[in-house]
Design a protein around this motif. Structure first.
Motif, PDB file in Angstrom:
ATOM      1  N   UNK A 170     -10.618   2.344   5.285  1.00 49.45           N
ATOM      2  CA  UNK A 170      -9.713   3.216   4.407  1.00 49.45           C
ATOM      3  C   UNK A 170      -9.365   2.002   3.404  1.00 49.45           C
ATOM      4  N   UNK A 171      -9.744   2.065   2.252  1.00 55.10           N
ATOM      5  CA  UNK A 171      -9.148   0.940   1.342  1.00 55.10           C
ATOM      6  C   UNK A 171      -8.205   1.487   0.374  1.00 55.10           C
ATOM      7  N   UNK A 172      -7.199   0.738   0.011  1.00 55.47           N
ATOM      8  CA  UNK A 172      -6.213   1.167  -0.956  1.00 55.47           C
ATOM      9  C   UNK A 172      -6.658   0.356  -2.334  1.00 55.47           C
ATOM     10  N   UNK A 173      -7.247  -0.947  -2.020  1.00 53.38           N
ATOM     11  CA  UNK A 173      -7.702  -1.590  -3.195  1.00 53.38           C
ATOM     12  C   UNK A 173      -8.637  -2.653  -2.691  1.00 53.38           C
ATOM     13  N   UNK A 174      -9.046  -3.589  -3.158  1.00 63.22           N
ATOM     14  CA  UNK A 174     -10.251  -4.695  -2.731  1.00 63.22           C
ATOM     15  C   UNK A 174      -9.674  -5.409  -1.441  1.00 63.22           C
ATOM     16  N   UNK A 175      -8.170  -5.767  -1.625  1.00 64.44           N
ATOM     17  CA  UNK A 175      -7.694  -6.557  -0.767  1.00 64.44           C
ATOM     18  C   UNK A 175      -6.799  -5.962   0.380  1.00 64.44           C
ATOM     19  N   UNK A 176      -6.317  -4.602   0.170  1.00 67.21           N
ATOM     20  CA  UNK A 176      -5.734  -3.899   1.287  1.00 67.21           C
ATOM     21  C   UNK A 176      -6.667  -2.927   1.773  1.00 67.21           C
ATOM     22  N   UNK A 177      -7.083  -3.105   3.256  1.00 68.18           N
ATOM     23  CA  UNK A 177      -8.024  -2.139   3.665  1.00 68.18           C
ATOM     24  C   UNK A 177      -7.674  -1.931   5.337  1.00 68.18           C
ATOM     25  N   UNK A 178      -8.058  -1.015   5.902  1.00 69.81           N
ATOM     26  CA  UNK A 178      -7.823  -0.695   7.386  1.00 69.81           C
ATOM     27  C   UNK A 178      -8.968  -0.441   7.910  1.00 69.81           C
ATOM     28  N   UNK A 179      -9.628  -0.978   8.936  1.00 67.09           N
ATOM     29  CA  UNK A 179     -11.039  -0.451   9.646  1.00 67.09           C
ATOM     30  C   UNK A 179     -10.726   0.194  11.031  1.00 67.09           C
ATOM     31  N   UNK A 180     -11.132   1.424  11.151  1.00 68.53           N
ATOM     32  CA  UNK A 180     -10.567   2.113  12.429  1.00 68.53           C
ATOM     33  C   UNK A 180     -11.990   2.066  13.071  1.00 68.53           C
ATOM     34  N   UNK A 181     -12.090   1.536  14.300  1.00 73.27           N
ATOM     35  CA  UNK A 181     -13.382   1.676  15.170  1.00 73.27           C
ATOM     36  C   UNK A 181     -12.990   2.463  16.341  1.00 73.27           C
ATOM     37  N   UNK A 182     -13.723   3.494  16.442  1.00 73.04           N
ATOM     38  CA  UNK A 182     -13.388   4.359  17.746  1.00 73.04           C
ATOM     39  C   UNK A 182     -14.787   4.462  18.769  1.00 73.04           C
ATOM     40  N   UNK A 183     -14.250   4.339  19.992  1.00 71.16           N
ATOM     41  CA  UNK A 183     -15.186   4.687  21.109  1.00 71.16           C
ATOM     42  C   UNK A 183     -14.502   5.758  22.077  1.00 71.16           C
TER      43      UNK A 183
END
Length: 183
Positions: free
Chosen positions: A68-81
């Motif tokens: 999930x990106x707000x812009x090129x510098x602000x992002x969140x990566x959610x990795x699920x198992x």
């Protein structure tokens, strides 16, 4: 929670922008969906229960990562198992001062990771900080409180970095005035 509601939330005198509200709303709903974790023993070693997202033992237990990106510098990566979720956050860094402040502040927090329970000591490459939420955390804590913690962290970290930057600039201005007063 919709974006209109998130846009109306006021923190002190600061009202959240619509892009920040929709960004945090997307992260919140994605985390709520990802935190459907269950106890799952290792398929490789008997009587072991390790976070599958960290071990990467069986590909069928890992879900597709969500970025999930707000812009090129602000992002969140959610990795699920099946039994764990890793949330990696890249914090906005507009200039060199913010890069230094973020690096030092994240290092300070990660050195105290045992006090936060879900904080990883080392972030994923390309991100500033990572959280690891396992099924044991969701069994002993409320899921919505875990989600609220991550969202609140994301809101507060931007404010903290901005305040620290203002303090550094104010101190630099005072130092420059005192230094230049001698000439």
């Amino acid at each position: 929670i919709n974006a209109e509601y998130m846009g109306r939330i006021a923190v002190g005198c600061f009202k959240m922008s619509k892009t920040l509200a929709s960004y945090l709303g997307s992260v919140r709903s994605s985390l709520q969906a990802a935190l459907c974790l269950e106890n799952f023993g290792s398929q490789l070693v008997e009587r072991h229960n390790k976070p599958e997202i960290e071990v990467l033992g069986c590909k069928e237990l890992i879900l597709q990562p969500l970025l999930i990106c707000r812009n090129a510098n602000e992002r969140v990566l959610i990795e699920s198992s099946i039994n764990s979720v890793r949330v990696s956050i890249a914090i906005k860094q507009a200039d060199e001062i913010e890069k230094i402040l973020v690096k030092k502040f994240m290092r300070f927090l990660m050195m105290r990771a045992e006090n936060f329970f879900v904080l990883r000591r080392k972030p994923i490459q390309g991100y500033d900080i990572s959280f690891l939420i396992t099924n044991f955390h969701t069994e002993s804590m409320y899921k919505h409180k875990l989600v609220d913690f991550v969202i609140q962290f994301m809101e507060d970290i931007d404010k903290e970095i901005s305040e620290m930057k203002l303090m550094v600039n104010a101190r630099a201005r005072i130092c420059a005035q005192h230094y230049l007063a001698n000439f």
